[in-house]
Scaffold this motif. Structure first.
Motif, PDB file in Angstrom:
ATOM      1  N   HIS A  95      54.364   4.779  34.461  1.00 56.62           N
ATOM      2  CA  HIS A  95      53.588   5.965  34.093  1.00 56.62           C
ATOM      3  C   HIS A  95      52.231   5.605  33.474  1.00 56.62           C
ATOM      4  O   HIS A  95      51.701   4.537  33.717  1.00 56.62           O
ATOM      5  N   GLY A  96      51.683   6.523  32.717  1.00 55.98           N
ATOM      6  CA  GLY A  96      50.412   6.269  32.068  1.00 55.98           C
ATOM      7  C   GLY A  96      49.220   6.558  32.955  1.00 55.98           C
ATOM      8  O   GLY A  96      49.340   7.111  34.055  1.00 55.98           O
ATOM      9  N   TYR A  97      48.047   6.156  32.484  1.00 58.09           N
ATOM     10  CA  TYR A  97      46.788   6.595  33.101  1.00 58.09           C
ATOM     11  C   TYR A  97      45.738   5.503  32.981  1.00 58.09           C
ATOM     12  O   TYR A  97      45.322   5.140  31.882  1.00 58.09           O
ATOM     13  N   MET A  98      45.332   4.968  34.148  1.00 58.05           N
ATOM     14  CA  MET A  98      44.218   4.025  34.217  1.00 58.05           C
ATOM     15  C   MET A  98      43.260   4.536  35.283  1.00 58.05           C
ATOM     16  O   MET A  98      43.559   4.477  36.491  1.00 58.05           O
ATOM     17  N   ILE A 156      35.541   9.403  38.528  1.00 54.82           N
ATOM     18  CA  ILE A 156      36.813   8.773  38.883  1.00 54.82           C
ATOM     19  C   ILE A 156      36.915   8.521  40.385  1.00 54.82           C
ATOM     20  O   ILE A 156      36.617   9.395  41.209  1.00 54.82           O
ATOM     21  N   ASP A 157      37.292   7.298  40.721  1.00 55.09           N
ATOM     22  CA  ASP A 157      37.435   6.899  42.124  1.00 55.09           C
ATOM     23  C   ASP A 157      38.860   6.497  42.452  1.00 55.09           C
ATOM     24  O   ASP A 157      39.287   6.589  43.598  1.00 55.09           O
ATOM     25  N   SER A 158      39.600   6.020  41.445  1.00 53.08           N
ATOM     26  CA  SER A 158      40.992   5.639  41.681  1.00 53.08           C
ATOM     27  C   SER A 158      41.789   5.789  40.398  1.00 53.08           C
ATOM     28  O   SER A 158      41.242   5.674  39.295  1.00 53.08           O
ATOM     29  N   LEU A 159      43.068   6.076  40.573  1.00 55.63           N
ATOM     30  CA  LEU A 159      43.987   6.261  39.456  1.00 55.63           C
ATOM     31  C   LEU A 159      45.172   5.326  39.659  1.00 55.63           C
ATOM     32  O   LEU A 159      45.810   5.344  40.716  1.00 55.63           O
ATOM     33  N   LEU A 160      45.456   4.504  38.632  1.00 61.14           N
ATOM     34  CA  LEU A 160      46.484   3.487  38.762  1.00 61.14           C
ATOM     35  C   LEU A 160      47.373   3.448  37.522  1.00 61.14           C
ATOM     36  O   LEU A 160      47.009   3.952  36.465  1.00 61.14           O
ATOM     37  N   GLU A 217      43.307   9.716  48.142  1.00 56.59           N
ATOM     38  CA  GLU A 217      42.254   8.722  47.936  1.00 56.59           C
ATOM     39  C   GLU A 217      42.280   8.192  46.503  1.00 56.59           C
ATOM     40  O   GLU A 217      41.930   7.032  46.258  1.00 56.59           O
ATOM     41  N   LEU A 218      42.694   9.040  45.564  1.00 56.92           N
ATOM     42  CA  LEU A 218      42.767   8.612  44.168  1.00 56.92           C
ATOM     43  C   LEU A 218      43.975   7.723  43.894  1.00 56.92           C
ATOM     44  O   LEU A 218      43.878   6.714  43.190  1.00 56.92           O
TER      45      LEU A 218
END
Length: 530
Positions: A95-98, A156-160, A217-218
């Motif tokens: 989980h979480g947000y980067m 924002i371009d990507s979420l990991l 895409e994210l």
């Protein structure tokens, strides 16, 4: 014993590394998937501006130190070093947000699973999807940022996740295992990918808020266990091994979270099985045959590394209060001049508990050091309660505290068993509660009315589980499932020590739970008046 020196020098060994909440651990496995060396690095999250986080420097310093520690262990045991590997895998807390921009810059500090700042998003998304979205899910963090109109969203371009970030840095590929992905966004178990209907719902909602997001895409791409998530690049090899010895080109398994590696390490990836991890906190996971009929806020839904649906009940409190009582008895023993080790005292008191009444003689306890979502508490207050006519004996006292350690878990899993009709053939137990044979295991079997097995190897943990997933990726035969691979090549028929539930204990635990549920008002009153 195998010639591990030759095995390592020939590049046949396989490595799994897991970023846990308090430790980064690496486990190197040999020809029979057995651990042959390990490395460790201790770390702690930091509270920065109200956010629980780990800095990127801490991530990389920790990874390098863990790998260096592994090399030291290999050198000390076998007199050699690692120059190549057959395969490699990375895992991390789920989980979480980067969030990253197009240049790969982290836009806001890493928001870990521990943060409880997405309550509004969790409620709104659960209503939108008609699917429970816990606060720690990555999509809840993204939506909460949208509700707050955080400025970084325009870039924002990507979420990991953390595991996805490491895989990206090691391979250049934004790919994660499907189990890890299920903690970011709901999975369609038919397509084994993100749920497209929910993607459409989210994007429509985002557009109404002024955001033109395209989630596919994210989000990172998903991969199943057995697929290759990329190959170790030269840059990745240098980031991992500062000595410069490790060669590039190693195939890397899809990054999985601690849930997926835990299932793998306990051989509980098949439907109608599950596992319970019981220590300071406790959680239970059950692999489902089909979707649940209703949405339950008490139950989180993720998947196995192969994409099967998993129902999870997570509880904040398990053995902390129990440990406090044992420590009190240990303090008394010292004061009385009795020389007994803490381990022996645990064994004595735990075995004594099994002499108690099956319903604990009318005693009651709440082990709430902190709140419990499943029973509706935002904070906690440990309590022990009895009436004048309760059978207040040492055996009943200890049995009560053991029951209390699993009561919230039972409350959650009973939703699956009693309300949803979920069938469970076997539960695998791991963690500190099960160290004393014949106690925690038997009580869990009574709580769930299900056979419980405990395997010694479960203690090897998630890094070993990730190494097993990397092993499956390169060694599986055509059509061989992960479940079959684990059974035939890892555990080899070793199902551990299995106990069936005692009908009298089952009946006694149910009687205790009636008292426990009725007495929740006592716990609430204690909190309100403390």
């Amino acid at each position: 014993m195998a010639n591990y020196k030759e095995y390592i020098e020939s590049g046949k060994a396989i490595l799994g590394i897991e970023f846990g909440s308090t430790r980064i651990k690496g486990v190197l496995i040999g020809p029979d998937n057995e651990p042959i060396a390990q490395g460790n690095h201790d770390w702690e999250n930091q509270l920065v501006d109200g956010i629980w986080t780990y800095s990127l420097n801490a991530v990389w310093d920790g990874l390098r130190d863990c790998y260096s520690s592994l090399l030291t262990d290999v050198k000390g045991k076998y007199g050699c070093t690692i120059t190549n590997l057959t395969s490699l895998g990375f895992s991390a807390m789920m989980h979480g947000y980067m969030a990253f921009d197009k240049e790969g810059t982290l836009l806001v500090p890493f928001r870990t699973w521990r943060n409880t700042i997405t309550g509004e998003a969790s409620e709104e998304l659960t209503a939108l999807f008609h699917y429970h979205i816990p606060q720690r899910f990555s999509i809840a963090h993204l939506y909460q940022a949208m509700l707050k109109k955080e400025p970084h969203l325009t870039k924002i371009d990507s979420l990991l996740t953390l595991a996805g970030y490491i895989n990206w840095q090691m391979t250049g590929e934004k790919v994660i295992g499907i189990g890890e992905a299920s903690g970011m966004f709901p999975i369609d178990i038919q397509t084994k990918d993100y749920n497209q209907n929910m993607i459409n719902q989210f994007e429509e909602k985002a557009a109404s808020m002024g955001y033109n997001f395209h989630l596919r895409e994210l989000l990172p791409k998903t991969a199943l266990a057995g697929e290759i998530a990329g190959y170790l690049t030269e840059e990745g090899a240098r980031k991992l091994d500062v000595s410069g010895s490790l060669k590039a080109g190693v195939p890397i398994a899809p990054a999985e979270g601690d849930a997926g590696t835990g299932m793998t390490a306990t051989n509980s990836v098949a439907v109608r099985t599950g596992n319970v991890s019981a220590g300071t906190s406790v959680f239970g996971m059950v692999i489902l045959e089909q979707d649940l009929k209703e949405v339950h806020d008490e139950i989180d839904l993720v998947t196995t590394p192969t994409g099967n649906l998993v129902a999870m009940a997570h509880c904040n409190n398990c053995t902390s209060d129990l440990n406090a009582w044992v420590n009190l008895f240990h303090e008394f023993a010292k004061a009385a001049g009795i020389d007994i080790s803490l381990n022996d005292l645990y064994g004595t008191l735990y075995h004594k508990a099994m002499e108690g009444d099956v319903d604990c003689g009318g005693l009651l306890a709440y082990n709430y050091f902190s709140g419990e979502h499943i029973t509706g508490f935002e904070e906690g207050c440990p309590l022990f309660v009895r009436t004048p006519d309760s059978a207040f004996t040492l055996a009943n006292f200890m049995r009560t505290n053991l029951y209390a350690s699993l009561a919230v878990l039972k409350t959650g899993l009973d939703i699956l068993i009693k309300e949803e009709g979920v069938k469970i053939d076997e539960i695998f137990g791991h963690g500190g509660l099960f160290k004393t044979k014949g106690v925690g295991q038997n009580i869990l079997a009574a709580a769930l009315n299900t056979p419980v097995s405990v395997m010694e190897t479960a203690g090897e943990g998630g890094a070993w589980g990730m190494a097993l997933l990397a092993s499956y990726m390169v060694h599986k035969k055509d059509g061989e499932t992960l479940d079959s691979y684990l059974t035939d090549h890892v555990f080899k028929g070793n199902t551990g020590t299995k106990v069936a539930p005692d009908p009298k204990d089952v009946e006694g635990f149910e009687a205790f739970m009636k008292r426990y549920t009725k007495g929740l008002s006592i716990e609430r009153a204690a909190i309100e008046n403390m």
